[in-house]
Scaffold this active site. Structure first.
Site, mmCIF file in Angstrom:
data_model
loop_
_atom_site.group_PDB
_atom_site.id
_atom_site.type_symbol
_atom_site.label_atom_id
_atom_site.label_comp_id
_atom_site.label_asym_id
_atom_site.label_seq_id
_atom_site.Cartn_x
_atom_site.Cartn_y
_atom_site.Cartn_z
ATOM 1 N N GLU A 158 3.639 9.775 16.509
ATOM 2 C CA GLU A 158 3.243 9.855 15.035
ATOM 3 C C GLU A 158 1.740 9.333 15.075
ATOM 4 O O GLU A 158 1.305 8.565 15.846
ATOM 5 C CB GLU A 158 4.292 8.982 14.615
ATOM 6 C CG GLU A 158 4.399 7.299 14.992
ATOM 7 C CD GLU A 158 3.433 6.652 14.411
ATOM 8 O OE1 GLU A 158 2.450 6.852 13.430
ATOM 9 O OE2 GLU A 158 2.981 5.417 14.825
ATOM 10 N N LEU A 160 0.592 8.309 11.807
ATOM 11 C CA LEU A 160 0.656 8.048 10.227
ATOM 12 C C LEU A 160 -0.208 6.671 9.974
ATOM 13 O O LEU A 160 -0.135 5.903 10.695
ATOM 14 C CB LEU A 160 2.184 7.630 9.932
ATOM 15 C CG LEU A 160 3.350 8.617 10.273
ATOM 16 C CD1 LEU A 160 4.544 8.432 9.976
ATOM 17 C CD2 LEU A 160 2.863 10.057 9.473
ATOM 18 N N LYS A 161 -0.905 6.911 8.943
ATOM 19 C CA LYS A 161 -1.702 5.798 8.447
ATOM 20 C C LYS A 161 -0.905 4.862 7.426
ATOM 21 O O LYS A 161 -0.373 5.568 6.363
ATOM 22 C CB LYS A 161 -3.053 6.266 7.812
ATOM 23 C CG LYS A 161 -3.893 6.952 8.758
ATOM 24 C CD LYS A 161 -5.384 6.957 8.023
ATOM 25 C CE LYS A 161 -5.236 7.902 6.722
ATOM 26 N NZ LYS A 161 -5.111 9.557 7.069
ATOM 27 N N PHE A 263 -13.958 5.151 9.679
ATOM 28 C CA PHE A 263 -13.869 3.984 10.505
ATOM 29 C C PHE A 263 -15.071 3.550 11.106
ATOM 30 O O PHE A 263 -15.181 2.807 12.304
ATOM 31 C CB PHE A 263 -12.820 4.507 11.942
ATOM 32 C CG PHE A 263 -11.520 4.606 11.569
ATOM 33 C CD1 PHE A 263 -10.631 3.750 11.857
ATOM 34 C CD2 PHE A 263 -10.995 5.814 11.150
ATOM 35 C CE1 PHE A 263 -9.291 3.550 11.447
ATOM 36 C CE2 PHE A 263 -9.605 5.835 10.561
ATOM 37 C CZ PHE A 263 -8.901 4.860 11.091
ATOM 38 N N CYS A 274 -0.515 -1.209 15.048
ATOM 39 C CA CYS A 274 -0.538 -0.081 15.743
ATOM 40 C C CYS A 274 -1.999 -0.376 17.028
ATOM 41 O O CYS A 274 -1.574 -0.627 17.921
ATOM 42 C CB CYS A 274 -0.864 1.095 15.042
ATOM 43 S SG CYS A 274 0.648 2.017 14.186
ATOM 44 N N ARG A 342 1.229 -7.827 9.850
ATOM 45 C CA ARG A 342 0.825 -7.945 11.283
ATOM 46 C C ARG A 342 -0.223 -7.625 11.870
ATOM 47 O O ARG A 342 -1.043 -6.766 11.591
ATOM 48 C CB ARG A 342 2.040 -6.881 11.919
ATOM 49 C CG ARG A 342 3.496 -6.988 11.755
ATOM 50 C CD ARG A 342 4.320 -6.041 12.253
ATOM 51 N NE ARG A 342 4.250 -4.810 11.277
ATOM 52 C CZ ARG A 342 4.850 -3.598 11.478
ATOM 53 N NH1 ARG A 342 5.696 -3.482 12.776
ATOM 54 N NH2 ARG A 342 4.651 -2.663 10.771
#
Length: 455
Positions: A158, A160-161, A263, A274, A342
């Site tokens: 995946e 996914l953001k 970024f 992640c 997290r």
């Protein structure tokens, strides 16, 4: 198509809701019975824009069903996605025990051809281990007179953001599929092309490769994005030393199409579920293979040091001690539009502020308790040092300084004159470079960003 998603965590819920939205019959298997009961009532345990609405809609339509029964999930599926957690172990490697436990259960209940898809982020070689676990479970229950059912194991990482996961799933940049070069692999590719066909109406997004390359692609992508973040923070620290402005540098390099603007914002570094985990895991994988990821190891070091450097500047501003001071903190999640803390930079920053003698008054649109911010910590001990405010201005009232740790939109345009009056001292440490130093100086604030000229 009949699709099973195993795991009702972040990736599993987004995948289940989006596949159901496309008209598939989706069964989501989750071992936590309490979570399943809440999901059956459309009570979604995570904050992700648009996700609650999708789940409620597809529950009502009957296209999405939640259960704890793994046997039902295996028997239901044409394609089964494994989307369980792969948390880091003490040696930084990814813990794939949940993935392999699911694989064993698949083998216990498999009765016909099934495409098993690793959706979880897993180390290279995990598909082989999943295949082995299924085969061992099949052999344990094999009837010598009957042929074992066939299956294929596929890698489909995946991308996914968090905060934009539904949009990313429905309009992906690419869909990476890793399949084996045999009859089962070709059959799996056909079924996955069917599952992902709705995403290819505008252009072909499916990228098919071998399984190990697909597994490595996910880690490589996250490592490269993390590298851009740490590189820019390295440049920001140099800009501080030289008196340059990293925001101007960002505009200068981002205009190069080979680099781009994404970024390359200086700040407090990356966090979340992640990047920290995957960067550490790829370094561990390299060591096991007899290699060193020297650039990626440096990326980790820069990221760890960025938070330390920021708090050091706060402490230095107040003469080496924060004893007796109150610091307002805006933003606690690792990024906006999520409730995920997290590896959030704020967690380390808050701990260090408290260790330096400060009390913290925090605000975040999605995190309103110490139990949310510091799960597993000694909450009782910390409660004496941190309180939560109902809004940003309440957090700032009477504080000796304001620290911005997450770039939520609600923080971008405050009433600056009112903010200046509320703060005991008009001091702002901006870890996300939301404001212009010249504007802050004009408004009467002492302002420090990251790699910006100090006002």
């Amino acid at each position: 198509m009949k699709i099973t998603i195993v795991g009702a965590g972040y990736v599993g819920l987004v995948s289940a809701a989006c596949f159901a939205e496309l008209g598939n019959q989706v069964l989501c298997v989750e071992r936590d019975a309490g979570r399943v009961e809440r999901l059956k009532k459309a009570e979604v345990p995570i904050f992700e824009p648009g996700l609650s609405e999708l789940i409620a809609k597809n529950l009502t339509a009957g296209r999405l069903v939640f259960t704890t029964e793994m046997k039902a999930g295996v028997r239901h599926a044409d394609v089964l996605f494994i989307a369980v957690g792969t948390p880091p172990k003490g040696d930084s490697s990814a813990d794939t025990s949940q993935v392999l436990a699911v694989a064993e259960q698949i083998g216990e209940h498999l009765s016909r051809f099934l495409v098993v898809v690793d959706k979880s982020t897993v180390p290279v070689g995990t598909a082989d281990k999943v295949r082995g676990a299924i085969q061992r479970a099949l052999k344990k229950r094999a009837d010598p007179a009957k042929k074992l059912p066939d299956f294929a194991v596929v890698s489909n990482p995946e991308f996914l953001k968090e905060g934009a996961a539904v949009e990313d799933f429905m309009r992906p940049d690419r869909v990476v599929i890793g399949v084996s070069d045999d009859a089962a692999g070709r059959k799996a590719e056909t079924l996955l092309r069917q599952a992902y066909a709705p995403f290819n109406r505008n252009r072909e997004r499916l990228i098919v490769m071998d399984v190990k390359s697909a597994e490595l692609t996910k880690y490589a992508a996250n490592a490269l994005l993390a590298t851009k973040i740490s590189f820019m923070n390295d440049m920001a620290n140099l800009a501080d030393a030289l008196g340059a402005d990293i925001e101007q540098v960002r505009k200068g390099i981002g205009s190069d199409r080979r680099i781009g603007y994404d970024f390359i914002y200086a700040g407090l570094g990356y966090g979340g579920s992640c990047f920290p985990k995957d960067v550490a895991a790829i370094c561990h994988t390299a060591r096991e293979a007899g290699e060193r990821m020297r650039v990626v190891e440096a990326v980790r070091a820069v990221n760890d040091g960025q938070k330390e450097r920021f708090v050091d500047r706060v402490i230095a501003h107040f003469g080496g001690s924060l004893k007796g001071l109150t610091i307002a903190v805006w933003g606690l999640t690792f990024k906006p539009a999520t409730d995920d803390v997290r590896e959030a930079p704020s967690r380390h920053i808050v701990r260090r502020l408290i260790a330096a003698g400060a009390k913290v008054r925090a605000h975040d649109p999605q995190v309103q308790s110490l139990e949310q911010l510091m799960p597993g910590d000694n909450v009782a001990r910390l409660k004496a040092f941190i309180e939560f405010a109902a809004d940003p201005m309440e957090a700032a009232k009477g504080a000796d300084a304001l620290l911005i740790a997450t770039e939520w939109k609600v923080y971008r345009s405050p009433d600056f004159p009112a903010l200046r009056k509320l703060l005991k001292k008009p001091v702002i440490f901006d870890g996300r470079n939301l404001f212009e130093p010249a504007d802050m100086k004009r408004l009467g604030f002492q302002y420090q960003g990251v790699g910006r000229r100090t006002a």
